[in-house]
Design an enzyme around this catalytic site. Sequence first.
Site, mmCIF file in Angstrom:
data_model
loop_
_atom_site.group_PDB
_atom_site.id
_atom_site.type_symbol
_atom_site.label_atom_id
_atom_site.label_comp_id
_atom_site.label_asym_id
_atom_site.label_seq_id
_atom_site.Cartn_x
_atom_site.Cartn_y
_atom_site.Cartn_z
ATOM 1 N N ASP A 192 -5.813 -0.227 -2.385
ATOM 2 C CA ASP A 192 -6.445 -1.174 -3.313
ATOM 3 C C ASP A 192 -7.777 -1.687 -2.814
ATOM 4 O O ASP A 192 -8.098 -1.622 -1.627
ATOM 5 C CB ASP A 192 -5.528 -2.385 -3.508
ATOM 6 N N ARG A 196 -4.687 0.525 -7.334
ATOM 7 C CA ARG A 196 -3.542 1.174 -6.670
ATOM 8 C C ARG A 196 -2.943 2.268 -7.539
ATOM 9 O O ARG A 196 -2.356 3.217 -7.050
ATOM 10 C CB ARG A 196 -2.442 0.147 -6.376
ATOM 11 N N ASP A 236 -5.644 2.382 9.937
ATOM 12 C CA ASP A 236 -7.061 2.030 10.023
ATOM 13 C C ASP A 236 -7.327 1.487 11.430
ATOM 14 O O ASP A 236 -7.406 2.250 12.377
ATOM 15 C CB ASP A 236 -7.362 1.025 8.911
ATOM 16 N N PHE A 274 -14.447 3.235 2.689
ATOM 17 C CA PHE A 274 -13.415 2.432 2.027
ATOM 18 C C PHE A 274 -12.947 3.164 0.773
ATOM 19 O O PHE A 274 -13.734 3.474 -0.114
ATOM 20 C CB PHE A 274 -13.948 1.045 1.668
ATOM 21 N N VAL A 275 -11.645 3.455 0.719
ATOM 22 C CA VAL A 275 -11.112 4.259 -0.384
ATOM 23 C C VAL A 275 -10.064 3.485 -1.175
ATOM 24 O O VAL A 275 -9.459 2.531 -0.672
ATOM 25 C CB VAL A 275 -10.504 5.581 0.140
ATOM 26 N N GLY A 280 0.777 -1.237 0.000
ATOM 27 C CA GLY A 280 0.000 0.000 0.000
ATOM 28 C C GLY A 280 0.805 1.282 0.000
ATOM 29 O O GLY A 280 0.358 2.310 -0.500
ATOM 30 N N ASP A 334 0.211 3.393 3.757
ATOM 31 C CA ASP A 334 -0.870 4.096 3.069
ATOM 32 C C ASP A 334 -1.897 4.634 4.052
ATOM 33 O O ASP A 334 -2.334 5.771 3.943
ATOM 34 C CB ASP A 334 -1.544 3.175 2.022
ATOM 35 N N LYS A 337 -7.642 6.947 9.374
ATOM 36 C CA LYS A 337 -9.073 6.650 9.539
ATOM 37 C C LYS A 337 -9.307 6.351 11.014
ATOM 38 O O LYS A 337 -9.440 5.215 11.439
ATOM 39 C CB LYS A 337 -9.422 5.420 8.684
HETATM 40 P P1 IMP Z 1 -4.990 -1.738 9.768
HETATM 41 O O1 IMP Z 1 -6.442 -2.056 9.954
HETATM 42 O O2 IMP Z 1 -4.633 -0.381 10.391
HETATM 43 O O3 IMP Z 1 -4.105 -2.829 10.261
HETATM 44 O O4 IMP Z 1 -4.745 -1.569 8.206
HETATM 45 C C1 IMP Z 1 -4.385 -2.658 7.442
HETATM 46 C C2 IMP Z 1 -4.379 -2.368 5.990
HETATM 47 O O5 IMP Z 1 -5.715 -2.375 5.536
HETATM 48 C C3 IMP Z 1 -3.841 -1.031 5.515
HETATM 49 O O6 IMP Z 1 -2.444 -0.974 5.410
HETATM 50 C C4 IMP Z 1 -4.473 -0.971 4.142
HETATM 51 O O7 IMP Z 1 -3.683 -1.702 3.211
HETATM 52 C C5 IMP Z 1 -5.794 -1.680 4.347
HETATM 53 N N1 IMP Z 1 -6.897 -0.706 4.398
HETATM 54 C C6 IMP Z 1 -7.495 -0.154 5.463
HETATM 55 N N2 IMP Z 1 -8.462 0.702 5.099
HETATM 56 C C7 IMP Z 1 -8.463 0.706 3.742
HETATM 57 C C8 IMP Z 1 -9.244 1.399 2.741
HETATM 58 O O8 IMP Z 1 -10.125 2.236 2.991
HETATM 59 N N3 IMP Z 1 -8.932 1.116 1.432
HETATM 60 C C9 IMP Z 1 -7.956 0.240 1.085
HETATM 61 N N4 IMP Z 1 -7.207 -0.432 1.980
HETATM 62 C C10 IMP Z 1 -7.469 -0.194 3.295
HETATM 63 MG MG MG Z 2 -1.511 -2.048 3.212
#
Ligand code: IMP
Ligand code: MG
Length: 184
Positions: A159, A165, A103, A152-153, A43, A100, A131
């Site tokens: 992606d 991407r 979340d 979701f973006v 990402g 990227d 986020k």
């Molecule tokens: P985490 O939930 O913070 O561990 O994020 C894990 C991964 O989920 C991120 O690095 C992104 O690759 C993916 N992700 C989270 N939110 C989005 C979104 O809105 N679009 C695309 N990928 C996302």
């Molecule tokens: Mg990622």
Amino acid sequence: MKDDIGEVLFSEAEIKNRVSVIAQKLVVDYKHKNLTIIGVLNGSLVFLSDLIRQMPLPVKLDTIRANTYPGTSTTAAAETEIVHNINVNVKNEHVLIVDDILDTGKTLSEVIRLLSEYNPLSIRVCVLLNKRARREREIEPDYCCFEIEDKFVVGYGLDFDNRYRNLPFVAILKDGITIASKTI
Ligand code: IMP
Ligand code: MG
């Protein structure tokens, strides 16, 4: 591909401006320091490559890859697996992790936990998007280009099922897009 895209949240020009502001901050903060930038694959790729080219510092660069599986919110380590580790020695380095999006925070908190075992001088986090509404771990970015709502973006590295991407902007996918049996 354009037909799948809904609202554009951040245009190519807006991203360019913001990335260069963040890069300038980083240059001030890390001038005269040994800096290793670690991009989280896949990402971070687009953001990372634009960011580092705006940073005229002698940085070292490496990547790490983590897979985070959806699961219960209580067992952090078991849900995130590092599948490609760094190859540089970060012991006498300041580390900046670039991703990227922050979340739930599961991925980056596990990456930080792993990298801290190598005893770097410091660890900070730089993300394109934050986020905050979905956070499940206590973690905040040190540098962030944009805050976003719980949507979701895709684009600029982000992606859906490994597609989109390469879009030069960040946008919301239209409802009902289906790829390989997934529907959003
Ligand atoms: P985490 O939930 O913070 O561990 O994020 C894990 C991964 O989920 C991120 O690095 C992104 O690759 C993916 N992700 C989270 N939110 C989005 C979104 O809105 N679009 C695309 N990928 C996302
Ligand atoms: Mg990622």
